[in-house]
Design a protein around this motif. Structure first.
Motif, PDB file in Angstrom:
ATOM      1  N   ASP A   1       1.320  24.523  32.724  1.00 26.78           N
ATOM      2  CA  ASP A   1       0.523  23.505  33.412  1.00 26.78           C
ATOM      3  C   ASP A   1       1.428  22.336  33.816  1.00 26.78           C
ATOM      4  OD1 ASP A   1      -1.640  22.134  34.444  1.00 26.78           O
ATOM      5  OD2 ASP A   1      -2.237  21.317  32.501  1.00 26.78           O
ATOM      6  N   VAL A   2       2.390  22.632  34.698  1.00 25.27           N
ATOM      7  CA  VAL A   2       3.311  21.608  35.198  1.00 25.27           C
ATOM      8  C   VAL A   2       2.984  21.333  36.662  1.00 25.27           C
ATOM      9  CG1 VAL A   2       5.172  22.245  33.603  1.00 25.27           C
ATOM     10  CG2 VAL A   2       5.100  23.279  35.873  1.00 25.27           C
ATOM     11  N   GLN A   3       3.368  20.153  37.130  1.00 28.62           N
ATOM     12  CA  GLN A   3       3.123  19.826  38.535  1.00 28.62           C
ATOM     13  C   GLN A   3       4.158  20.482  39.438  1.00 28.62           C
ATOM     14  OE1 GLN A   3       2.949  15.541  38.568  1.00 28.62           O
ATOM     15  NE2 GLN A   3       0.865  15.523  37.752  1.00 28.62           N
ATOM     16  N   ASP A   4       5.424  20.533  38.983  1.00 32.42           N
ATOM     17  CA  ASP A   4       6.479  21.102  39.812  1.00 32.42           C
ATOM     18  C   ASP A   4       7.725  21.368  38.970  1.00 32.42           C
ATOM     19  OD1 ASP A   4       7.606  22.077  42.138  1.00 32.42           O
ATOM     20  OD2 ASP A   4       8.022  20.116  43.003  1.00 32.42           O
ATOM     21  N   VAL A   5       8.521  22.329  39.409  1.00 35.48           N
ATOM     22  CA  VAL A   5       9.837  22.608  38.828  1.00 35.48           C
ATOM     23  C   VAL A   5      10.759  22.842  40.020  1.00 35.48           C
ATOM     24  CG1 VAL A   5      11.220  24.064  37.309  1.00 35.48           C
ATOM     25  CG2 VAL A   5       8.789  23.729  36.814  1.00 35.48           C
ATOM     26  N   THR A   6      11.702  21.932  40.231  1.00 35.92           N
ATOM     27  CA  THR A   6      12.573  22.028  41.406  1.00 35.92           C
ATOM     28  C   THR A   6      14.045  21.985  41.006  1.00 35.92           C
ATOM     29  OG1 THR A   6      12.477  19.628  41.711  1.00 35.92           O
ATOM     30  CG2 THR A   6      10.909  20.939  42.956  1.00 35.92           C
ATOM     31  N   PRO A   7      14.883  22.678  41.752  1.00 37.65           N
ATOM     32  CA  PRO A   7      16.334  22.561  41.534  1.00 37.65           C
ATOM     33  C   PRO A   7      16.762  21.116  41.828  1.00 37.65           C
ATOM     34  CG  PRO A   7      15.830  24.457  42.911  1.00 37.65           C
ATOM     35  CD  PRO A   7      14.565  23.657  42.793  1.00 37.65           C
ATOM     36  N   VAL A   8      17.723  20.626  41.084  1.00 36.94           N
ATOM     37  CA  VAL A   8      18.227  19.274  41.278  1.00 36.94           C
ATOM     38  C   VAL A   8      19.260  19.289  42.393  1.00 36.94           C
ATOM     39  CG1 VAL A   8      19.473  17.357  40.197  1.00 36.94           C
ATOM     40  CG2 VAL A   8      17.770  18.634  38.896  1.00 36.94           C
ATOM     41  N   SER A   9      19.165  18.329  43.262  1.00 35.68           N
ATOM     42  CA  SER A   9      20.083  18.231  44.394  1.00 35.68           C
ATOM     43  C   SER A   9      21.399  17.592  43.976  1.00 35.68           C
ATOM     44  CB  SER A   9      19.440  17.391  45.497  1.00 35.68           C
ATOM     45  OG  SER A   9      20.369  17.108  46.502  1.00 35.68           O
ATOM     46  N   ALA A  10      22.474  18.123  44.512  1.00 33.30           N
ATOM     47  CA  ALA A  10      23.800  17.535  44.276  1.00 33.30           C
ATOM     48  C   ALA A  10      24.195  16.642  45.448  1.00 33.30           C
ATOM     49  CB  ALA A  10      24.836  18.639  44.083  1.00 33.30           C
ATOM     50  N   GLY A  11      23.272  16.481  46.399  1.00 35.80           N
ATOM     51  CA  GLY A  11      23.565  15.627  47.549  1.00 35.80           C
ATOM     52  C   GLY A  11      23.758  16.439  48.816  1.00 35.80           C
ATOM     53  N   GLN A  12      24.219  15.776  49.830  1.00 30.30           N
ATOM     54  CA  GLN A  12      24.422  16.406  51.134  1.00 30.30           C
ATOM     55  C   GLN A  12      25.554  17.426  51.083  1.00 30.30           C
ATOM     56  OE1 GLN A  12      22.439  16.336  53.440  1.00 30.30           O
ATOM     57  NE2 GLN A  12      21.495  14.347  53.696  1.00 30.30           N
ATOM     58  N   ALA A  13      25.398  18.497  51.834  1.00 28.70           N
ATOM     59  CA  ALA A  13      26.444  19.516  51.952  1.00 28.70           C
ATOM     60  C   ALA A  13      27.623  18.922  52.734  1.00 28.70           C
ATOM     61  CB  ALA A  13      25.900  20.739  52.668  1.00 28.70           C
ATOM     62  N   PRO A  14      28.813  19.446  52.526  1.00 33.34           N
ATOM     63  CA  PRO A  14      29.985  18.956  53.265  1.00 33.34           C
ATOM     64  C   PRO A  14      29.802  19.119  54.771  1.00 33.34           C
ATOM     65  CG  PRO A  14      30.634  20.418  51.475  1.00 33.34           C
ATOM     66  CD  PRO A  14      29.141  20.487  51.582  1.00 33.34           C
ATOM     67  N   PRO A  15      30.385  18.206  55.546  1.00 36.09           N
ATOM     68  CA  PRO A  15      30.282  18.317  57.007  1.00 36.09           C
ATOM     69  C   PRO A  15      30.816  19.664  57.491  1.00 36.09           C
ATOM     70  CG  PRO A  15      31.303  16.243  56.370  1.00 36.09           C
ATOM     71  CD  PRO A  15      31.160  17.065  55.123  1.00 36.09           C
ATOM     72  N   GLY A  16      30.153  20.213  58.501  1.00 35.22           N
ATOM     73  CA  GLY A  16      30.592  21.478  59.071  1.00 35.22           C
ATOM     74  C   GLY A  16      29.962  22.695  58.423  1.00 35.22           C
TER      75      GLY A  16
END
Length: 141
Positions: A34-49
């Motif tokens: 009975d959880v609201q959400d389980v999400t992967p944690v973001s490490a931030g923006q991907a490298p350019p390109g």
């Protein structure tokens, strides 16, 4: 008010693919609660390109629950049970509001005392349902 719990899985080896699979398996088990959400944690923006918009931190999950101590207990029990079934998992660090608990699946009695103390600190008395007896030692911190 919703509460967020940060989970950081540590693998017994440095196999990132296994860690990613294990993280997905644990996420699936947690979503059955009975959880609201389980999400992967973001490490931030991907490298350019690169095509990726956001990069996930392998082995990190953010669990959102209603502020219900019993749900917190269920999350911790699910993690402990999962550790006993996943041979590639070494430990899971659980962080809630700056308070950290590490469960590892070795030394059941010691870990159970640590888990109960941690849960009590977050508003859940120890007289309620005991955790799995086959899980093991951990660290509170």
């Amino acid at each position: 008010m919703a509460v967020q719990i940060h989970l950081r899985l540590r693998a017994a080896d440095d196999d990132m693919e296994r860690l990613e699979r294990s993280t997905g398996q644990l996420r699936g088990e947690l979503l059955e609660l009975d959880v609201q959400d389980v999400t992967p944690v973001s490490a931030g923006q991907a490298p350019p390109g690169t095509r990726a918009v956001d990069v996930a931190q392998v082995g990190s999950l953010l669990v959102t629950i209603a502020q219900a101590p019993q749900t917190l207990r269920q999350v911790v029990q699910t993690i402990r049970g999962w550790l006993t079934r996943d041979p590639g998992a070494h430990s899971v660090e659980i962080t809630l509001g700056g308070d950290r608990l590490v469960v590892s699946g070795a030394g059941a009695q010691t870990e159970q005392r640590l888990v109960e103390a941690w849960l009590k600190a977050h508003g859940l008395e120890t007289a309620q349902q005991p955790g799995p007896q086959q899980a093991g030692s951990g660290q509170a911190g």
